[in-house]
Design a protein around this motif. Structure first.
Motif, mmCIF file in Angstrom:
data_model
loop_
_atom_site.group_PDB
_atom_site.id
_atom_site.type_symbol
_atom_site.label_atom_id
_atom_site.label_comp_id
_atom_site.label_asym_id
_atom_site.label_seq_id
_atom_site.Cartn_x
_atom_site.Cartn_y
_atom_site.Cartn_z
ATOM 1 N N ASP A 46 13.101 3.893 -7.308
ATOM 2 C CA ASP A 46 14.500 3.476 -7.335
ATOM 3 C C ASP A 46 14.633 2.189 -6.529
ATOM 4 O OD1 ASP A 46 17.203 3.135 -7.217
ATOM 5 O OD2 ASP A 46 17.664 5.093 -6.345
ATOM 6 N N LEU A 47 15.061 1.093 -7.203
ATOM 7 C CA LEU A 47 15.180 -0.202 -6.547
ATOM 8 C C LEU A 47 16.617 -0.577 -6.260
ATOM 9 C CD1 LEU A 47 12.611 -2.241 -8.688
ATOM 10 C CD2 LEU A 47 12.221 -1.055 -6.528
ATOM 11 N N THR A 65 14.919 -1.929 -1.849
ATOM 12 C CA THR A 65 13.630 -1.448 -1.345
ATOM 13 C C THR A 65 13.162 -0.316 -2.247
ATOM 14 O OG1 THR A 65 14.230 -1.995 0.922
ATOM 15 C CG2 THR A 65 12.432 -0.408 0.611
ATOM 16 N N PRO A 66 11.906 -0.304 -2.682
ATOM 17 C CA PRO A 66 11.457 0.754 -3.599
ATOM 18 C C PRO A 66 11.463 2.124 -2.916
ATOM 19 C CG PRO A 66 9.598 -0.589 -2.870
ATOM 20 C CD PRO A 66 10.832 -1.281 -2.394
ATOM 21 N N VAL A 67 12.192 3.052 -3.525
ATOM 22 C CA VAL A 67 12.245 4.426 -3.032
ATOM 23 C C VAL A 67 11.558 5.308 -4.078
ATOM 24 C CG1 VAL A 67 13.719 6.370 -2.401
ATOM 25 C CG2 VAL A 67 14.398 4.023 -1.806
ATOM 26 N N PRO A 68 10.412 5.950 -3.734
ATOM 27 C CA PRO A 68 9.696 6.759 -4.726
ATOM 28 C C PRO A 68 10.579 7.875 -5.276
ATOM 29 C CG PRO A 68 8.361 6.421 -2.759
ATOM 30 C CD PRO A 68 9.736 5.945 -2.420
ATOM 31 N N MET A 69 10.547 8.054 -6.607
ATOM 32 C CA MET A 69 11.252 9.158 -7.256
ATOM 33 C C MET A 69 10.278 10.243 -7.711
ATOM 34 S SD MET A 69 14.428 7.542 -9.411
ATOM 35 C CE MET A 69 13.460 6.494 -10.475
ATOM 36 N N THR A 70 9.218 9.840 -8.414
ATOM 37 C CA THR A 70 8.235 10.827 -8.847
ATOM 38 C C THR A 70 6.903 10.139 -9.044
ATOM 39 O OG1 THR A 70 7.783 12.588 -10.450
ATOM 40 C CG2 THR A 70 8.694 10.547 -11.314
ATOM 41 N N ASP A 71 5.828 10.917 -8.941
ATOM 42 C CA ASP A 71 4.466 10.388 -9.077
ATOM 43 C C ASP A 71 3.607 11.524 -9.600
ATOM 44 O OD1 ASP A 71 1.930 9.374 -8.862
ATOM 45 O OD2 ASP A 71 2.116 8.699 -6.784
ATOM 46 N N MET A 72 3.228 11.457 -10.885
ATOM 47 C CA MET A 72 2.445 12.556 -11.441
ATOM 48 C C MET A 72 1.754 12.086 -12.722
ATOM 49 S SD MET A 72 5.470 14.942 -13.064
ATOM 50 C CE MET A 72 4.310 16.065 -13.836
ATOM 51 N N PRO A 85 0.824 -1.232 0.000
ATOM 52 C CA PRO A 85 0.000 0.000 0.000
ATOM 53 C C PRO A 85 0.845 1.264 0.000
ATOM 54 C CG PRO A 85 -0.013 -1.070 2.170
ATOM 55 C CD PRO A 85 0.661 -2.035 1.244
ATOM 56 N N ASP A 86 2.163 1.146 0.280
ATOM 57 C CA ASP A 86 3.031 2.328 0.312
ATOM 58 C C ASP A 86 3.386 2.820 -1.089
ATOM 59 O OD1 ASP A 86 4.401 -0.180 0.095
ATOM 60 O OD2 ASP A 86 6.304 0.874 0.383
ATOM 61 N N MET A 87 3.046 2.037 -2.113
ATOM 62 C CA MET A 87 3.504 2.379 -3.462
ATOM 63 C C MET A 87 2.393 3.072 -4.246
ATOM 64 S SD MET A 87 5.871 -0.936 -4.341
ATOM 65 C CE MET A 87 6.557 -0.208 -5.818
ATOM 66 N N SER A 88 2.089 4.304 -3.875
ATOM 67 C CA SER A 88 1.205 5.216 -4.579
ATOM 68 C C SER A 88 -0.248 4.777 -4.504
ATOM 69 C CB SER A 88 1.664 5.383 -6.034
ATOM 70 O OG SER A 88 0.953 6.428 -6.638
ATOM 71 N N HIS A 89 -1.090 5.534 -5.188
ATOM 72 C CA HIS A 89 -2.517 5.275 -5.243
ATOM 73 C C HIS A 89 -2.913 5.164 -6.710
ATOM 74 C CE1 HIS A 89 -1.722 9.578 -5.355
ATOM 75 N NE2 HIS A 89 -2.758 9.684 -6.172
ATOM 76 N N ALA A 147 10.083 10.955 -24.419
ATOM 77 C CA ALA A 147 10.973 10.504 -23.345
ATOM 78 C C ALA A 147 10.953 11.512 -22.199
ATOM 79 C CB ALA A 147 12.398 10.344 -23.870
ATOM 80 N N PHE A 148 10.759 11.005 -20.974
ATOM 81 C CA PHE A 148 10.747 11.838 -19.775
ATOM 82 C C PHE A 148 11.729 11.240 -18.764
ATOM 83 C CE2 PHE A 148 6.621 12.118 -21.764
ATOM 84 C CZ PHE A 148 6.380 13.481 -21.798
ATOM 85 N N ARG A 149 12.400 12.105 -18.018
ATOM 86 C CA ARG A 149 13.338 11.635 -17.000
ATOM 87 C C ARG A 149 12.579 10.914 -15.891
ATOM 88 N NH1 ARG A 149 15.440 16.751 -18.395
ATOM 89 N NH2 ARG A 149 17.547 16.642 -19.270
ATOM 90 N N THR A 150 13.093 9.757 -15.484
ATOM 91 C CA THR A 150 12.419 9.027 -14.417
ATOM 92 C C THR A 150 12.546 9.742 -13.076
ATOM 93 O OG1 THR A 150 14.434 7.690 -14.177
ATOM 94 C CG2 THR A 150 12.656 6.771 -15.526
ATOM 95 N N SER A 151 13.518 10.614 -12.955
ATOM 96 C CA SER A 151 13.729 11.297 -11.675
ATOM 97 C C SER A 151 12.633 12.308 -11.365
ATOM 98 C CB SER A 151 15.088 12.001 -11.684
ATOM 99 O OG SER A 151 15.149 12.926 -12.746
ATOM 100 N N ASP A 152 12.115 13.011 -12.415
ATOM 101 C CA ASP A 152 11.107 14.036 -12.152
ATOM 102 C C ASP A 152 10.077 14.163 -13.277
ATOM 103 O OD1 ASP A 152 12.631 15.110 -14.149
ATOM 104 O OD2 ASP A 152 13.351 16.830 -12.977
#
Length: 851
Positions: free
Chosen positions: A201-202, A206-213, A167-171, A242-247
């Motif tokens: 970022d794996l 452990t999955p570390v969120p980079m961006t969500d939009m 459940p921590d991985m976005s909605h 192409a979009f950067r995965t960071s932002d």
């Protein structure tokens, strides 16, 4: 006393702009190999198992089996009992195929050696997983829960592995789909007119969120990551972006195009070397495109024999060469095995020689071998001339080459250059037709068409391509003279031509006046064509030069004398010149008199100027039978008395748009009392504000509306006895800072001051606009709170840059601010680059917060 916390945050708006471009190939699009029919009722996903020489095909909801074929598409078996198999993924060691079973509410694990299911991980009743991905030792799956989408994972290495919700991985509104590469996991879902993307970022396990939009515009096919995981590729409309995965900002290479508007790319595959394959469903460019992410290789367009590539129907074979494509044609499916998709068309071009090809002289034509990606420097190019082999040319480091040849005869010759191709480029051939001919020659006319009596001399040039070595030694022009009146022709001695420059010189005494024509001809030589030209000259009288030796300055009302001289003497006795003087008092009717001309051409001019300033003396000679007319002028500055001019303003600093009163004061003059007032705003041109006559006190005023720092100049043009004068005055023009607050729901008044009222959950936005336009300059927002009977500064923002509309905005975050009074203002900060206005504050805007 505890104070409420109020923070000031700059409001930032980001608009992602993409620039489209059209990429073209020199050759026609290559047709794909034939397709092999696949026994599929539907198609969902394909995985290539290069180690076991198998292809796996899932068919989606409503089906029960995973089709297995060899690498040519021939069926091997069907793995039954895989209810609604959709997304597929291979384990890192290639031993296990994971499948999302939409109808089975599970993720199954298939042994790729035995092609049987080895285990199954239940994901919950009604979970209907649609996608899987293997990364960081985990199997990630996208499924449905409580009417929304969710992400879960399975750790196959655990003692008792089980599907675990994350459940921590976005909605998510729907079950997300995955793509993974380079230690990055990307999840997405298509929403109305947009696509929702989240990246993780794996690298730590452990999955570390980079961006969500959300990105504007729906995706026409599944997303993919580039091989390094730094960019996510989103197919939309006419291209894959192409979009950067960071932002999720546009990547350095923002778009890969697929054949025009509405080509609807719906399949993307990325090989381990970064090569990107794209499939377009419609439009004139339908088919498969390949791009190198780094741009090293050219775009390659493969056209399918029939049908179109199915959605998500591309996969690389793992051998670095082969691309597999699932095709769809009116409900039937096939497999196209595309070899050589990374070969790019070779662009071979030939250029005409930089100079004309001439018999007996070596000439060179150049060419280039190009295409995306480097070609091997030093690679040979086969060269033939009309079928006869010539020495090979070599490709240079920059792709250029040259071919040199020498021919003895005039004519037309065809050269062919062939490139055999290499590991990444196709063969190419180009032809060039070259004409070999003698050099054209022409005899240019001299730059004049007259001559002095009894002596005709003119010099001209016979032109050709002198870079070929010029004319042969001893080349001569034949010269004849034709008198136009009698048409009598006389042959003159030939004149030599300078081999290096082509110049020639003709000297003659025609013994007549009027029009004379000289005919010049050249017989040609081994490398030059013959030519002929007529030169018509007018034998005319002398054109004497008239020179004046006048002083630069003179004293008003004092005797002035200076001399002149007419050349080409002698002159007859009694001849005169006309002298005119133009000054401030004689602008349209100059003073006029005559002066004698001595036999040697000497002239003496005498005068006593009564008007000061720039006096122009013009001496005109009318001419005689042996001499043409001549005229010369001399400018003499006649002395004038100095006067004074000053300029003042009614203030030294003005608000934006305020009107300054500029007053010029003129001192003593003779017959001129007019002054002009000029304004030069910072960075602008100096313009006239007003011209007029001063009053009895010597004053003249003019209004001027300021928008920036301005320098005023008062100018007196001078008169008959007083010299020009001017003075300047610099004033400061402040900028205009206009400030607005948005988001309040009402207003109230405290002690006569209007306050905007905000709900405590609102984050007000303060916007400032600066005039004149200051795009790129700094503003600062200052926030104050009223307490203890006084206003206190809470914060002053750092530099917020004005945008293209000369506006800046900040968002106010209100914490513990209920029933408190605040005010905000904006400062435009003058920089060293801005010389037009000083730093300027806006007025205050007041607001309060209520529950």
């Amino acid at each position: 006393m505890r104070l409420p916390k109020v923070s000031l945050t700059a409001a930032i708006s980001v608009v992602a702009g993409l620039t489209t471009a059209t990429a073209g190939l020199t050759g026609s699009a290559a047709a794909a190999d034939g397709t092999t029919a696949l026994p599929l009722s539907h198609y969902a996903h394909m995985v290539v198992d290069a180690a076991h020489q198998h292809l796996f095909f899932s068919q989606g909801t409503g089906t029960t089996g995973i089709l297995v074929t060899d690498l040519a598409g021939a069926p091997v078996t069907t793995i039954e009992g895989e209810q609604g198999a959709d997304g597929l993924a291979l384990s890192a060691d290639g031993r296990t195929l994971y499948a999302a079973l939409t109808d089975g509410d599970a993720v199954s694990a298939v042994d790729t050696s035995t092609l049987t299911e080895s285990t199954r991980f239940a994901t919950g009743s009604g979970s209907a997983p649609v996608s899987v991905a293997v990364a960081a030792g985990q199997v990630w799956y996208g499924y449905s829960a409580d009417g929304k989408g969710a992400i879960g994972s399975v750790d196959p290495s655990a003692g008792d592995p089980a599907a675990t919700p994350r459940p921590d991985m976005s909605h998510w509104s729907h079950a997300p789909r995955f793509t993974t590469a380079g230690g990055v996991l990307a999840a997405d879902e298509n929403l109305s007119s947009m696509v929702h993307v989240a990246t993780y970022d794996l690298s730590s396990g452990t999955p570390v969120p980079m961006t969500d939009m959300a990105l504007g515009g729906g995706a026409t096919g599944p997303l993919r990551l580039t091989a390094d995981g730094r960019s996510v590729l989103v197919p939309q409309g006419a291209a894959v972006y192409a979009f950067r995965t960071s932002d999720l900002s546009p990547a350095g290479h923002p778009a890969y195009f697929t054949g025009g508007v509405d080509s609807d790319p719906d399949a993307v595959a990325v090989d381990t070397d970064g090569t990107i394959a794209l499939a377009a469903r419609s439009g004139t460019g339908a088919g498969v495109y390949t791009y190198a992410e780094s741009g090293r290789y050219a775009e390659n367009h493969r056209v399918l024999d029939s049908g179109i590539v199915a959605q998500d129907g591309l996969a690389w074979g793992g051998d670095g060469l082969t691309l597999y494509a699932v095709t769809e044609d009116h409900g039937t499916y096939g497999l196209a095995v595309l070899d050589g998709t990374k070969l790019t068309d070779t662009e071979l071009s030939l250029n005409q020689p930089s100079r004309q090809a001439v018999p007996t002289q070596q000439f060179t034509f150049t060419g280039t071998v190009g295409g995306d990606g480097p070609l091997p420097a030093g690679a040979p190019l086969k060269v033939t001339r009309d079928g006869t082999g010539l020495p090979d040319a070599k490709i240079g480091a920059d792709g250029s080459f040259g071919v040199s040849d020498t021919l003895q005869d005039e004519g037309t010759y065809t050269y062919q250059v062939e490139y055999a191709g290499d590991a990444t480029h196709r063969p190419a051939t180009a032809s060039l037709t070259i004409g070999v001919s003698r050099l054209a020659t022409s005899i240019e006319h001299p730059g004049y068409g007259s001559a002095k009596p009894h002596a005709v001399t003119f010099t001209g040039v016979m032109t050709t391509d002198l870079t070929r070595g010029g004319f042969p030694e001893g080349a001569k022009l034949q010269v004849s003279r034709i008198v136009d009146g009698t048409q009598e022709a006389t042959q003159l001695p030939p004149v030599p031509v300078d081999p290096a420059t082509g110049t020639y010189s003709v000297q003659d005494d025609p013994g007549v006046s009027g029009m004379v024509t000289y005919r010049l001809s050249y017989a040609g030589d081994t490398t030059h064509l013959p030519t002929e030209s007529d030169e018509a000259l007018t034998v005319s009288p002398y054109t004497p030069a008239l020179t004046l030796k006048a002083p630069a300055t003179a004293t008003r009302d004092k005797d002035l004398s200076f001399t002149g001289k007419l050349g080409d003497g002698p002159y007859r006795s009694g001849e005169t010149v006309t002298v005119t003087r133009t000054d401030a008092a004689h602008t349209t009717t100059p003073a006029k008199w005559t002066a004698p001309v001595a036999t040697d051409g000497t002239i003496t001019v005498k005068d006593k100027p009564s008007v000061g300033g720039a006096d122009t003396y013009t001496v005109a000679y009318a001419g005689d039978a042996e001499h043409e007319a001549a005229t010369a002028s001399a400018l003499v500055q006649v002395s004038r008395t100095a006067t004074t001019v000053s300029v003042t303003t009614n203030a030294s600093t003005y608000a934006y748009g305020a009107t300054a009163t500029v007053t010029a004061h003129l001192g003593t003059t003779y017959n001129g009392r007019t002054v002009s007032v000029y304004a030069q705003p910072a960075g602008g041109a100096k313009t006239l504000v007003k011209t007029g006559t001063v009053d009895s006190k010597g004053n003249f005023s003019a209004p001027y509306k300021l928008t920036r720092n301005t320098t005023f100049t008062a100018s007196f043009a001078g008169d008959y006895r007083y010299a020009p004068a001017s003075a300047t005055r610099a004033v400061t023009g402040q900028a205009k800072v206009t400030q607005t607050l948005s988001g309040y729901y009402t207003s109230t008044t405290y002690s006569g001051t209007t306050y905007r009222v905000y709900h405590h959950t609102v984050k007000p936005v303060v916007t400032a606009t600066v005039a004149p336009a200051k795009s790129g300059q700094c503003t600062h927002f200052q926030l104050q709170q009223y307490y203890s009977g006084a206003w206190h500064t809470l914060t002053t923002s750092s530099c917020i840059t004005l945008d293209a509309k000369s506006a800046a905005a900040a968002r106010l975050t209100l914490t513990n601010a209920v029933n408190q009074k605040f005010r905000v203002r904006t400062e435009y900060e003058h920089s060293t680059k801005d010389t037009s206005n000083p730093s300027t504050w806006s007025g205050w805007l007041y607001f309060t917060v209520r529950t």
